[in-house]
Design an enzyme around this catalytic site. Structure first.
Site, PDB file in Angstrom:
ATOM      1  CG  ASP A  31     216.366  35.944  31.265  1.00 33.58           C
ATOM      2  OD1 ASP A  31     217.021  35.124  31.931  1.00 33.58           O
ATOM      3  OD2 ASP A  31     215.243  35.679  30.788  1.00 33.58           O
ATOM      4  CB  SER A  32     218.353  32.763  28.770  1.00 36.41           C
ATOM      5  OG  SER A  32     217.182  32.567  29.546  1.00 36.41           O
TER       6      SER A  32
ATOM      7  CB  CYS B 125     219.365  35.049  33.920  1.00 37.70           C
ATOM      8  SG  CYS B 125     219.418  33.313  33.440  1.00 37.70           S
TER       9      CYS B 125
ATOM     10  CD  GLU C 237     211.726  32.695  26.311  1.00 30.72           C
ATOM     11  OE1 GLU C 237     211.573  33.154  25.179  1.00 30.72           O
ATOM     12  OE2 GLU C 237     212.208  33.360  27.261  1.00 30.72           O
TER      13      GLU C 237
ATOM     14  CB  CYS D  93     213.797  30.375  36.928  1.00 30.36           C
ATOM     15  SG  CYS D  93     213.616  30.690  35.163  1.00 30.36           S
TER      16      CYS D  93
ATOM     17  CG  HIS E  45     211.583  32.462  31.889  1.00 33.42           C
ATOM     18  ND1 HIS E  45     212.912  32.800  31.885  1.00 33.42           N
ATOM     19  CD2 HIS E  45     211.199  32.441  30.580  1.00 33.42           C
ATOM     20  CE1 HIS E  45     213.315  32.960  30.629  1.00 33.42           C
ATOM     21  NE2 HIS E  45     212.289  32.749  29.819  1.00 33.42           N
TER      22      HIS E  45
HETATM   23  N1  DGL Z   1     215.201  33.297  33.218  1.00 35.78           N
HETATM   24  C1  DGL Z   1     216.225  32.268  33.268  1.00 35.78           C
HETATM   25  C2  DGL Z   1     216.545  31.970  34.717  1.00 35.78           C
HETATM   26  O1  DGL Z   1     216.256  32.829  35.528  1.00 35.78           O
HETATM   27  C3  DGL Z   1     215.844  31.106  32.426  1.00 35.78           C
HETATM   28  C4  DGL Z   1     216.995  30.195  32.136  1.00 35.78           C
HETATM   29  C5  DGL Z   1     216.876  29.404  30.891  1.00 35.78           C
HETATM   30  O2  DGL Z   1     217.012  30.005  29.834  1.00 35.78           O
HETATM   31  O3  DGL Z   1     216.729  28.179  30.986  1.00 35.78           O
HETATM   32  O4  DGL Z   1     217.087  30.970  35.094  1.00 35.78           O
END
Ligand code: DGL
Length: 257
Positions: free
Chosen positions: A7-8, A70, A149, A182, A184
């Site tokens: 993931d990011s 992600c 975050e 997402c 998150h």
């Molecule tokens: N967890 C990422 C997603 O599912 C976050 C993306 C981001 O870094 O903006 O989209």
């Protein structure tokens, strides 16, 4: 099986948690690109570049399959990643849309995700490709990833008011199912539910874990390794919530490229 999961940032840990819960016998290598989060506000070209580097890191660790934990990368770069690897590359979209289409009673589905995810219209395309009469309403929620975050609690007044703002158009449309597009967002699931309790919320990581667990058999407990491109306080916190002891150096920092 040895899965590479990325993931990011820390959002993909919600997917890893579901995978471990349903398939504790697999080995997992997680990568969170904390140094470059968020991805969702970037161009498709940049997202594909970052995602390719993330996947290459995991591929070199000899994983059997890659799970894109992600929503943004799943929306923008899944086809690209699938075309370059000779191992399965799973997106978190495919199983979630099946579940949402099955769940809805009134045919109205909301999708919340990053700006890049909403721009791609990937969730809509897959949902209406399955059932053309579904009404799909998508809302970009660009503030959620930076808030999460930064370690802002789901109970914080700020999280609540941001959630209320983002859910307002979906409440107006009376959607009965909302895909948290997402990874998150499950961290804010209770906040979302408190703002709009009349919808069922689909957790993309959970749906992916349910599907992947259908054809596996091993019984012994697997191994988990966690890597990040930069460590943050919020990442420590989420890792601890998920039962990883950060004091034992469980999380390793690596530089990509
Ligand atoms: N967890 C990422 C997603 O599912 C976050 C993306 C981001 O870094 O903006 O989209």
């Amino acid at each position: 099986m040895r899965y590479g999961v990325f993931d990011s940032g820390l959002g993909g840990m919600t997917v890893l948690g579901q995978l471990i819960k349903m398939m504790p016998y697999n080995d997992y290598i997680y990568f969170g690109d904390v140094a470059r989060v968020p991805y969702g506000t970037r161009s498709d070209k940049t997202i594909i570049k970052y995602a390719s580097e993330d996947a290459a890191f995991l591929y070199k660790k000899n994983v059997d399959a890659i799970i894109i934990a992600c929503g943004t990368v799943s929306s923008v770069a899944h086809e690209h990643l699938k075309s370059i690897y000779d191992i399965p590359v799973y997106s978190v979209i495919d199983f979630a849309v099946q579940s949402a289409a099955k769940n809805t009673k009134n045919g109205k589905i909301g999708v919340i995700g990053t700006q890049a995810t909403v721009n791609s219209r990937m969730f809509e395309k897959k949902l209406t490709g399955m059932k053309s009469d579904l009404e799909v309403y998508s809302v970009a929620c660009p503030l959620f990833v930076p808030l999460i975050e930064s370690g802002i609690s789901p109970d914080d007044e700020i999280s609540r008011s941001v959630a209320a703002r983002y859910l307002a158009p979906l409440i107006e449309k009376k959607v009965d199912t909302i895909i948290m597009g997402c990874t998150h967002y499950p961290i804010y699931a209770e906040t979302l539910k408190s703002v709009y309790p009349d919808a069922d919320y689909i957790n993309v990581g959970r749906e992916t874990a349910i599907q992947l667990s259908r054809d596996t058999h091993r019984t012994e407990k697997g191994n988990v390794e966690i890597y990040v491109s930069e460590i943050s306080q919020a990442f420590y916190e989420i890792a601890e919530i998920m039962g990883f002891s950060v004091s034992e150096g469980t999380i390793k920092t690596v530089e990509l490229g």
